[in-house]
Scaffold this motif. Structure first.
Motif, PDB file in Angstrom:
ATOM      1  N   VAL A 182     -55.872  61.165  33.615  1.00 34.46           N
ATOM      2  CA  VAL A 182     -55.970  62.463  32.953  1.00 34.46           C
ATOM      3  C   VAL A 182     -56.819  62.355  31.696  1.00 34.46           C
ATOM      4  N   GLY A 183     -57.434  63.483  31.335  1.00 36.00           N
ATOM      5  CA  GLY A 183     -58.142  63.579  30.069  1.00 36.00           C
ATOM      6  C   GLY A 183     -59.638  63.449  30.178  1.00 36.00           C
ATOM      7  N   THR A 184     -60.144  62.555  31.005  1.00 29.97           N
ATOM      8  CA  THR A 184     -61.579  62.389  31.201  1.00 29.97           C
ATOM      9  C   THR A 184     -61.845  62.174  32.674  1.00 29.97           C
ATOM     10  N   ALA A 185     -63.101  62.054  33.023  1.00 27.26           N
ATOM     11  CA  ALA A 185     -63.465  61.861  34.430  1.00 27.26           C
ATOM     12  C   ALA A 185     -62.826  60.587  34.979  1.00 27.26           C
ATOM     13  N   SER A 186     -62.324  60.674  36.206  1.00 26.19           N
ATOM     14  CA  SER A 186     -61.763  59.495  36.858  1.00 26.19           C
ATOM     15  C   SER A 186     -62.844  58.461  37.088  1.00 26.19           C
ATOM     16  N   LEU A 187     -64.050  58.923  37.413  1.00 24.92           N
ATOM     17  CA  LEU A 187     -65.205  58.048  37.565  1.00 24.92           C
ATOM     18  C   LEU A 187     -66.392  58.746  36.911  1.00 24.92           C
ATOM     19  N   GLY A 188     -66.840  58.208  35.783  1.00 26.60           N
ATOM     20  CA  GLY A 188     -67.946  58.816  35.054  1.00 26.60           C
ATOM     21  C   GLY A 188     -69.176  57.940  35.108  1.00 26.60           C
ATOM     22  N   CYS A 209     -55.645  63.973  39.192  1.00 27.62           N
ATOM     23  CA  CYS A 209     -56.659  63.647  38.192  1.00 27.62           C
ATOM     24  C   CYS A 209     -57.191  64.921  37.540  1.00 27.62           C
ATOM     25  N   THR A 210     -57.434  64.865  36.229  1.00 25.90           N
ATOM     26  CA  THR A 210     -58.010  66.008  35.540  1.00 25.90           C
ATOM     27  C   THR A 210     -59.399  66.315  36.080  1.00 25.90           C
ATOM     28  N   ASP A 211     -60.236  65.310  36.195  1.00 24.38           N
ATOM     29  CA  ASP A 211     -61.562  65.430  36.777  1.00 24.38           C
ATOM     30  C   ASP A 211     -61.736  64.291  37.775  1.00 24.38           C
ATOM     31  N   THR A 212     -62.603  64.464  38.734  1.00 25.03           N
ATOM     32  CA  THR A 212     -62.835  63.415  39.712  1.00 25.03           C
ATOM     33  C   THR A 212     -64.071  62.600  39.346  1.00 25.03           C
ATOM     34  N   ILE A 213     -65.257  63.086  39.679  1.00 16.89           N
ATOM     35  CA  ILE A 213     -66.477  62.342  39.415  1.00 16.89           C
ATOM     36  C   ILE A 213     -67.443  63.187  38.598  1.00 16.89           C
ATOM     37  N   THR A 214     -67.983  62.612  37.547  1.00 13.31           N
ATOM     38  CA  THR A 214     -69.114  63.221  36.840  1.00 13.31           C
ATOM     39  C   THR A 214     -70.283  62.260  36.923  1.00 13.31           C
ATOM     40  N   SER A 221     -53.391  56.363  33.841  1.00 11.18           N
ATOM     41  CA  SER A 221     -53.994  56.063  32.551  1.00 11.18           C
ATOM     42  C   SER A 221     -54.592  57.324  31.952  1.00 11.18           C
ATOM     43  N   SER A 222     -54.740  57.312  30.628  1.00 15.77           N
ATOM     44  CA  SER A 222     -55.340  58.457  29.945  1.00 15.77           C
ATOM     45  C   SER A 222     -56.850  58.305  29.953  1.00 15.77           C
ATOM     46  N   GLY A 223     -57.433  58.405  31.125  1.00 17.75           N
ATOM     47  CA  GLY A 223     -58.868  58.260  31.281  1.00 17.75           C
ATOM     48  C   GLY A 223     -59.188  57.313  32.413  1.00 17.75           C
ATOM     49  N   GLY A 224     -60.374  57.502  32.988  1.00 20.06           N
ATOM     50  CA  GLY A 224     -60.758  56.714  34.144  1.00 20.06           C
ATOM     51  C   GLY A 224     -61.699  55.587  33.815  1.00 20.06           C
ATOM     52  N   LEU A 225     -62.666  55.362  34.728  1.00 22.65           N
ATOM     53  CA  LEU A 225     -63.633  54.289  34.606  1.00 22.65           C
ATOM     54  C   LEU A 225     -65.003  54.868  34.285  1.00 22.65           C
ATOM     55  N   ALA A 226     -65.635  54.395  33.216  1.00 20.31           N
ATOM     56  CA  ALA A 226     -66.968  54.825  32.821  1.00 20.31           C
ATOM     57  C   ALA A 226     -67.969  53.731  33.175  1.00 20.31           C
ATOM     58  N   VAL A 227     -69.064  54.128  33.811  1.00 19.96           N
ATOM     59  CA  VAL A 227     -70.066  53.168  34.290  1.00 19.96           C
ATOM     60  C   VAL A 227     -71.447  53.621  33.844  1.00 19.96           C
ATOM     61  N   SER A 228     -72.260  52.688  33.343  1.00 18.92           N
ATOM     62  CA  SER A 228     -73.623  53.021  32.949  1.00 18.92           C
ATOM     63  C   SER A 228     -74.476  51.759  32.915  1.00 18.92           C
ATOM     64  N   SER A 229     -75.796  51.955  32.937  1.00 21.42           N
ATOM     65  CA  SER A 229     -76.777  50.886  32.742  1.00 21.42           C
ATOM     66  C   SER A 229     -76.527  49.685  33.649  1.00 21.42           C
ATOM     67  N   LEU A 230     -76.609  49.912  34.954  1.00 22.56           N
ATOM     68  CA  LEU A 230     -76.467  48.846  35.938  1.00 22.56           C
ATOM     69  C   LEU A 230     -77.621  48.911  36.926  1.00 22.56           C
ATOM     70  N   SER A 231     -77.958  47.767  37.468  1.00 20.08           N
ATOM     71  CA  SER A 231     -78.938  47.757  38.542  1.00 20.08           C
ATOM     72  C   SER A 231     -78.366  48.369  39.802  1.00 20.08           C
ATOM     73  N   SER A 232     -77.074  48.108  40.068  1.00 23.91           N
ATOM     74  CA  SER A 232     -76.425  48.717  41.233  1.00 23.91           C
ATOM     75  C   SER A 232     -74.940  48.878  40.961  1.00 23.91           C
TER      76      SER A 232
END
Length: 435
Positions: free
Chosen positions: A373-379, A397-402, A350-361
């Motif tokens: 490719v294109g953005t972090a695989s896991l951001g 992957c272009t990037d792995t984890i940010t 896919s042209s981009g990974g998974l973005a995660v924010s604002s979670l308790s866990s």
């Protein structure tokens, strides 16, 4: 005496009373192009247990409204009886009490081996509508010509097996339509009857380029609801939508071996895989996706889960693939929402990974990230109070984890490392010969 409906009055004035009980075969000579609704409703009103249908075409001028417990409508085994509706605005087959707002249940109804269709496309009512039913059994049915397929409202211990939805004719997405909808049922006092322990299996919903139905599976209320073995494709907005309000919640929703294929060629909308509607009133959503589940081939994203209604999402061995705008994103309430990817989940191509924010866990362990490719695989960003990731593998992957998130500093340090294999190569003067 005066003849009742269905009784026969002879020339001498005597009346032959029609006696109906047990099982009745509703048979006609040839296919029926006229109206069968009167004789079917007569049989239903006389305490018939099973109305059996032949492998023929039965025509109805309005919906079949079954308002009594312990009644089944059955086509022949290994074949289908065709129920054709000339006024589909009324819908197709409905099971429900005569007063739809009464709080009780109908009990033990059934529907099997029928093909439900209409002479014109229906955009409003459902082909099959089940309201406040208990222990209903529906199996081996097909519907076509309806943008809305099967609705289960309230009830408990219902099962639906062998469901096939054919692509409605025409073009243009019908707003608010659903192939399968599971929701609570409204009572007279304004309360809702929850949908408990409803089970779906062997579901096939696919066909053609006419993306008419907006959401293929729309879950608004579920408490112990299971979907096992299915293939779902073509949609205007989503193949699976979860939405809740203060009166409708989703708890213990489980999917196993379900293939959500977002074929999007000539789509009238932008199909997504798992779509969780934004919060509208403080409901709660918990869902599990297990082995054999797949989200792929999307014109937008595999996951659009951004709602403070999220309580707990778990993915174990689930696959995500081939989304034009990336795998997608998850965000919720940093005090209550949690999400977990584990057990060999695969996120790839896919042209981009998974973005995660604002979670308790949030947990991501033992997963595979491929060709994102294109953005972090896991951001990771925003507030994530309890965060764990490790033993994930990345390739192409272009990037792995940010990770720019703020998090619980008491989390073990080992959770902040990406575990990979590394073999050092010793050289002297740029060469390793002789070492």
């Amino acid at each position: 005496y005066t003849a009742l409906a269905g009784d026969a009055t002879f020339a001498n004035g005597r009346v032959a009373k029609l006696q109906l009980s047990g099982d009745v075969l509703l048979d006609f000579f040839g296919n029926i192009t006229g109206d069968c609704i009167d004789v079917l409703e007569l049989a239903e009103s006389r305490s018939v247990r099973v109305i059996k249908l032949e492998s023929k075409v039965y025509s109805f001028s309005r919906k079949i409204d079954l308002i009594r417990s312990s009644i089944a409508l059955a086509g022949p085994d290994a074949q289908y009886a065709i129920l054709s509706f000339t006024n589909p605005v009324d819908g197709g087959v409905k099971f429900g009490p005569s007063d739809p707002l009464t709080p009780g249940f109908l009990n033990g109804q059934g529907l099997s081996n029928v093909l439900i269709t209409s002479t014109t496309r229906n955009d409003i009512d459902f082909a099959v509508n089940v309201n406040k039913a208990e222990k209903i059994r529906i199996r081996d049915i097909i519907w076509g010509g309806f943008a809305n397929g099967l609705r289960n409202a309230g009830g408990q211990f219902n099962s639906y097996n062998g469901l096939i939805m054919q692509s409605p004719t025409g073009t243009g997405m019908v707003a608010g339509s659903a192939g399968i909808r599971n929701e609570a049922a409204l009572n007279t006092d304004g309360s809702y009857q929850q949908a408990y322990s409803v089970n779906y299996s062997d579901v096939l919903m696919s066909g053609g380029s006419n993306k008419v139905t907006e959401d293929l599976i729309d879950i608004r209320n579920a408490d112990g609801c299971n979907f096992v073995n299915g293939y779902v494709a073509w949609a205007g907005r989503s193949v699976l939508k979860l939405e809740a309000s203060t009166s409708q919640n989703i708890a213990a929703l489980n999917f196993e071996n379900f293939y959500f294929d977002g074929v999007f060629k000539n789509a009238s909308g932008v199909p997504k895989g798992l779509y969780i509607a934004p919060s509208v009133g403080g409901g709660s959503i918990s869902a599990h996706f297990g082995q054999g589940c797949f989200f792929g081939q999307y014109a937008d994203v595999c996951i659009d889960a951004n709602s403070t209604d999220i309580y707990n999402l778990t993915f174990v061995g689930t696959q995500f693939s081939n989304a034009v705008n990336g795998i997608g994103s998850i965000s919720g309430d940093s005090n209550e929402s949690s999400a977990s990817f584990s057990g060999g989940c695969s996120l790839r191509n896919s042209s981009g990974g998974l973005a995660v924010s604002s979670l308790s866990s949030f947990t991501a362990t033992s997963n595979k990230f491929r060709n994102l490719v294109g953005t972090a695989s896991l951001g990771l960003s925003g507030i994530i109070n309890n965060l764990e990731y490790g033993s994930n593998t990345f390739a192409g992957c272009t990037d792995t984890i940010t990770n720019t998130s703020t998090y619980n500093t008491n989390e073990p340090l080992t959770n902040w490392y990406d575990n990979v294999d590394y073999t050092p190569v010793l050289t002297f003067g740029g060469a390793s010969v002789g070492i």
